[in-house]
Design an enzyme around this catalytic site. Structure first.
Site, PDB file in Angstrom:
ATOM      1  CG  HIS A 124     -77.456  16.764 -24.765  1.00  0.00           C
ATOM      2  ND1 HIS A 124     -77.521  15.899 -23.691  1.00  0.00           N
ATOM      3  CD2 HIS A 124     -78.236  17.826 -24.443  1.00  0.00           C
ATOM      4  CE1 HIS A 124     -78.299  16.436 -22.757  1.00  0.00           C
ATOM      5  NE2 HIS A 124     -78.748  17.594 -23.202  1.00  0.00           N
TER       6      HIS A 124
ATOM      7  N   GLY B 171     -79.108   1.429 -28.964  1.00  0.00           N
ATOM      8  CA  GLY B 171     -78.143   1.724 -30.012  1.00  0.00           C
ATOM      9  C   GLY B 171     -78.728   2.270 -31.293  1.00  0.00           C
ATOM     10  CB  SER B 172     -81.741   4.243 -32.183  1.00  0.00           C
ATOM     11  OG  SER B 172     -81.576   5.468 -31.496  1.00  0.00           O
TER      12      SER B 172
ATOM     13  CG  LEU C 109     -66.395   9.668 -21.384  1.00  0.00           C
ATOM     14  CD1 LEU C 109     -65.808  10.043 -22.740  1.00  0.00           C
ATOM     15  CD2 LEU C 109     -66.579   8.169 -21.267  1.00  0.00           C
TER      16      LEU C 109
END
Length: 209
Positions: free
Chosen positions: A118, A21-22, A102
């Site tokens: 990305h 989670g950076s 998704l």
């Protein structure tokens, strides 16, 4: 295209993550510091129970939820996540190292309201291990891209990109680490642009007003 987020209230962000989670932490820090004005994190969701980012969100006192994806059909899993996001009145979904594609139903539920970052200069090197792809290809410039999410992999309209030179002394790991620094800056700026509502999308072009 739906109207950009309204300006008279805080834009509620839903963060989806699978790992440390950076990028989520960079977003949370930027909100606290005022670099992303008029926004708040409404919910942090992970598909991995022991994701480091989930623990970090809990430490910050943010609402969290876990929906394990392994062994479940994508549509069923995504339906649970969609329901959670809607229950928390999320305006904008931010993928922050969310290692899942998704479903079309998810994308339709938040049309032009899902962002992804990305680690390459799209359309070059989509998919996994983009930094290694770029390094192995021998590019002289690498970087990251923040874009809206559509039905194709790493494909939606680009909000912004940040580029860095590939140094002679780089290896794939050092390049990845230097790109990550740019990711934190880029995601903050991109979210702030979208939250402002001062933009339009024309074809594939994101245009600041």
């Amino acid at each position: 295209m739906p109207e950009p987020a309204q300006k008279h209230r805080l834009t509620r962000l839903g963060i989806l993550l699978s790992g440390r989670g950076s990028n989520f932490l960079a977003i949370a820090d930027s909100i606290r510091a005022g670099r992303i004005p008029n926004a708040e994190i409404a919910i942090v969701i992970s598909n991995i129970a022991d994701a480091g980012g989930l623990a970090a969100a809990q430490h910050l006192g943010l609402p969290t939820a876990t929906y394990i994806s392994k062994g479940r059909k994508r549509a069923e899993h995504d339906a649970d996540v969609i329901a959670c996001l809607k229950a928390h009145n999320v305006d904008l979904v931010c993928l922050a190292g969310y290692m899942r594609l998704l479903s079309p139903e998810f994308i339709a539920a938040f049309h032009n309201r899902i962002l992804n970052i990305h680690p390459s200069l799209l359309p070059a090197f989509p998919g996994l291990d983009a930094q290694t792809q770029a390094f192995d290809y021998g590019v002289k410039l690498a970087g990251c891209t923040v874009h809206f999410v559509d039905e194709e992999l790493d494909h939606g309209a680009i909000i912004l990109q940040r580029a860095i030179p590939v140094l002679d002394q780089d290896d794939a790991h050092s390049l990845s680490e230097r790109i990550l620094v740019e990711e934190h800056l880029a995601y903050t700026e991109a979210i702030a642009r979208v939250v402002s509502g001062d933009y339009a999308i024309s074809g594939r072009r994101f245009i600041k007003r």
